[in-house]
Design an enzyme around this catalytic site. Sequence first.
Site, PDB file in Angstrom:
ATOM      1  N   CYS A  63       0.854  -1.405  -0.239  1.00  0.00           N
ATOM      2  CA  CYS A  63      -0.161  -0.087  -0.054  1.00  0.00           C
ATOM      3  C   CYS A  63       1.139   1.150   0.290  1.00  0.00           C
ATOM      4  CB  CYS A  63      -0.775  -0.435   0.854  1.00  0.00           C
ATOM      5  SG  CYS A  63      -1.662  -1.517   1.264  1.00  0.00           S
TER       6      CYS A  63
ATOM      7  N   ALA B 156      -5.022  -4.573  -2.706  1.00  0.00           N
ATOM      8  CA  ALA B 156      -5.085  -5.669  -1.109  1.00  0.00           C
ATOM      9  C   ALA B 156      -4.734  -7.207  -2.336  1.00  0.00           C
ATOM     10  CB  ALA B 156      -6.994  -6.266  -1.619  1.00  0.00           C
TER      11      ALA B 156
ATOM     12  N   ASP C  95      -3.586  -9.109   8.103  1.00  0.00           N
ATOM     13  CA  ASP C  95      -2.439  -8.485   8.600  1.00  0.00           C
ATOM     14  C   ASP C  95      -1.766  -7.543   9.599  1.00  0.00           C
ATOM     15  OD1 ASP C  95      -1.744  -7.666   6.125  1.00  0.00           O
ATOM     16  OD2 ASP C  95       0.046  -8.365   5.903  1.00  0.00           O
TER      17      ASP C  95
END
Length: 610
Positions: free
Chosen positions: A2, A52, A102
């Site tokens: 990300c 994602a 996570d």
Amino acid sequence: MCGISGWIDFQRDLTREQPTIDAMCATMSCRGPDAGGTWVRTHAALGHRRLAIIDLPGGTQPMQAETPDGAVAIVYSGEAYNYDELRAELRRRGHRFDTDSDTEVVLHGYLEWGAQVAEHLNGMFAFAVWDAREDRLLLIRDRMGIKPLYYYPTEHGVLFGSEPKAILANPLAEKVVDADGLRELFAMVKTPRQAVWAGMREVEPGTVLTADRTGLHEHTYWRLQANQHTDDQDGSVAHVRELLDDIVSRQLISDVPRCVLLSGGLDSSAITALAGRQLAASGEQLRSFAVDFLGQTENFVPDPMRATPDGPYVRDVAEHVGSAHSDIVLDPDALADPEVRRAAVAARDFPMGLGDMDQSLYLLFKAIREHSTVALSGESADEVFGGYKWFHDPQVQRADTFPWLAAVQEQGAHSSVLSPEVASALDLESYVADSYRTARSAVPELPGESDFERRMRVICYLHLTRFVRILLDRKDRMSMAVGLEVRVPFCDHRLVEYAFNAPWSLKTFDGREKSLLRRATADTLPRSVVDRVKSPYPSTQDPKYVAALQSQVAQLLSEDNPALSLLDEQTLRSQTEADTAQLDPAARYAFERALDMSVWFDQHQPAVKL
């Protein structure tokens, strides 16, 4: 994987600054094309863009946990490969989870262990935690610096982001580059914390940076240590293989399509073979991708860095492993396309001058992203196991400077494109010398080492703490520019620590480079690759590419680009008027630097202060 950004200000009401926070977050959309969000409180604003990979529906960020004493919020970039084990441990300690991501594990790990959560993580990560219970921000980066993280101190707080562009989207950050920033662009020494932009800094790998009302505080939770290596040759080979099997198994975990990057060299081939075996055991075929250039194999000419083309070795490995393989073949027009260069420079935020090696990597990743979201790479094995030719060059071993710079000087392929006046003002020679002395003084010592083993420990340390960060940053920027997550198994800290402390005599026990890696994986590879001599990331040899550069630089010299005020126009002009076939590597390098600089000035319009 990300992009994160944020703004902490202990005086300003940030709930009134939503447009600026949104703008900072939007610059990271390439890193996170799947979703985005912000979390804003009076003195803290966090932004997140999501790619994602794990728990596609449940991993939305920013993520927060409410406690009796206040909220704790996190924005996280990266992967924790041991998150399953950590979640089980945290459940035993009473934590409850609402998702399978996570990120939630890291958040609860912080609630349990505070900043020491970093020491529990195996992976690549850069994340920020706002702890309202103590009014403090923590910026935490992985041990090897696989994921980037930058910050910019302000009068009453700090700005941060995965990339400089996120910080520069805030009006508090000035787009100024001073003399040290320019030195960093041209010296190739990767000075710790130096981020080129004046006032901006890079969070050091293995570091926790805390911002509170008293200022900024830095804590190092991991660094390379010198320890006695006690395993013999067979034991060392066996342990390297054991580590690699475990690392590859962990890094294959994904809820989206995966693949490997395959160059036909030992490093990428080893990862491909190990990954192929593990997936085959569960009935899955591995996908592999390689970059190639139109006509490269047929017309290849050996040079000091590359003795053989990649193509034949790539095919050998793909057939041996049984991967579903694709070659991404690039022609000189695509490599020289100014829009591709603009995309590459924008991705890096800096004009590094690597030219077609940046452009081809960008185009390779862009093509891969049409099929896969996660790729495993052989990056960093040369730094870990001693693979570069210059590791084994007696002159480079004795040189009183960074080994990669000594190697370039020896080959005569480096040339400054700076004007004589700018070059004199920057005095790069002194900058490099000072940087080298500082870097060498940080190398840990092992009592009883011979002078030669000590020298090789210095060379290995410099590569693992300086040179590898240049390559990891390049890999991250080019991949995340197209929303591709690239994992680097050879940067697992357990493997890095083990190999770093193996004596040089053990790293070269068969008289060749990367002896430990070669022996540890030889049973999985075709003989051609086991015997192949090290060949770096490929570069096109097509003269049409150089001709296109020459034409573009000639056009640049006719324009009013502010980058020209820094460049040696006279030399560049003479090179544009020369016979293309007679140009040497230094001229090609000069063209690349000049074009990258011109694009960078167009994109950022930096104020240069010498």
